[in-house]
Enzyme design. Structure first.
Site, PDB file in Angstrom:
ATOM      1  N   CYS A  35      35.082   2.416   8.630  1.00 54.78           N
ATOM      2  CA  CYS A  35      35.686   1.791   9.821  1.00 54.78           C
ATOM      3  C   CYS A  35      35.600   0.268   9.704  1.00 54.78           C
ATOM      4  CB  CYS A  35      35.018   2.289  11.099  1.00 54.78           C
ATOM      5  SG  CYS A  35      33.222   2.292  11.077  1.00 54.78           S
ATOM      6  N   GLY A  36      35.870  -0.224   8.512  1.00 57.51           N
ATOM      7  CA  GLY A  36      35.929  -1.665   8.316  1.00 57.51           C
ATOM      8  C   GLY A  36      34.570  -2.330   8.519  1.00 57.51           C
TER       9      GLY A  36
END
Length: 295
Positions: free
Chosen positions: A88-89
């Site tokens: 998720c980055g």
């Protein structure tokens, strides 16, 4: 140089990865829709309750409730909310970086941790910080009871004098592509002046009339306020996680598409070179055979 078989194998591998990232993006988008609806519905209530309680605390006479008692901040508790999963980055790394910065700022002050999410647990397990408690594996079924459990433990420890301040670090959901790291003091509850850093127009307003009494009202509202703020932070984090994952998987899918295009060009070039080489070998062999026959 990579052979045709190697390039084909790599193209198939990237295509499989692209299918996974596309599926994860769709799943995150579906979950994000529900999480976003929940936080958008809960946020106005939580914000308004925070404003009301801050104003009431400022107008309260003395220390009208134990949760308002201010002590010298010798022992602090930091609640760190991350996700259970990655991909998720920078969602988790931003929180961990901010929490580390907060811990380094405290100097000699004793700070213990409450970690929410496997990423925070795994990160601080390998570092010299004391983890008091942890909550894991509940984000997919997040309910108000989880906030009650977390907030209840924090309030009990504060009332018992085990900690002097409780701080909360989490990702605030702003949009699908934007999550903002936020740190706020949960206990003791700050007044409006302390939260804003200055007195505003509200400070000039008249006092409230309490019914039945300020103590009874604060005793009912303050624990609910703490639980509501924790619940809001958990919902903000969940919505932010799904938004960050959706954005990250969309970027990964796009990168996979570009990589497949590059690999396909390499494959076609290598295939053309191989065909050309085979044709040259055939032509060369035919010419040598012709010359041998003529001789």
């Amino acid at each position: 140089m990579a052979t045709l078989r190697d390039i084909r194998r790599r193209i198939r591998s990237v295509e499989s990865t692209q299918k996974i990232t596309r599926a994860m993006k769709l799943v995150a988008a579906a979950k994000l829709r529900r999480a976003q609806e929940r936080i958008m519905a809960a946020r106005p209530y939580a914000v308004k309750m925070a404003e009301l309680l801050s104003s009431l605390v400022r107008r309260a006479e003395g220390e009208a409730h134990p949760l308002l008692v201010r002590r010298e901040a010798v022992r602090k508790r930091l609640v760190i909310i991350t996700a259970d999963k990655g991909l998720c980055g920078a969602f988790n790394s931003n929180i961990l970086r901010a929490s580390l910065a907060f811990l380094r700022e405290q100097g000699e002050t004793s700070v213990t941790l409450v970690v929410v999410g496997k990423k925070a647990r795994d990160f601080y397990r390998r570092r010299p910080y004391k983890i008091k408690s942890e909550m894991l594996g509940f984000f997919d079924r997040l309910a108000y009871s989880h906030a009650q459990e977390l907030a209840g433990g924090l309030m009990q420890e504060y009332l018992a004098g085990e900690v002097d301040e409780v701080h909360l670090i989490y990702n605030e959901f702003r949009s699908v592509a934007v999550q903002r790291v936020k740190r706020e003091q949960l206990l003791p509850i700050e007044s409006a002046d302390a939260a804003d850093g200055q007195g505003g127009p509200e400070g000039a307003a008249g006092d409230y009339i309490y019914e039945p009494s300020p103590e009874a009202i604060l005793a009912a509202l303050l624990p609910r306020h703490v639980t509501t703020q924790v619940y809001r932070a958990l919902m903000e984090s969940v919505a932010g996680e799904y938004g960050a994952r959706m954005t990250a998987m969309e970027a990964a899918t796009k990168n996979a598409k570009e990589m497949i295009s590059v690999l396909s060009i390499q494959y076609n070039k290598a295939r053309q070179e191989r065909i050309t080489k085979e044709l040259l070998d055939i032509v060369g062999g035919a010419e040598a055979l012709r010359q041998a026959v003529e001789a």
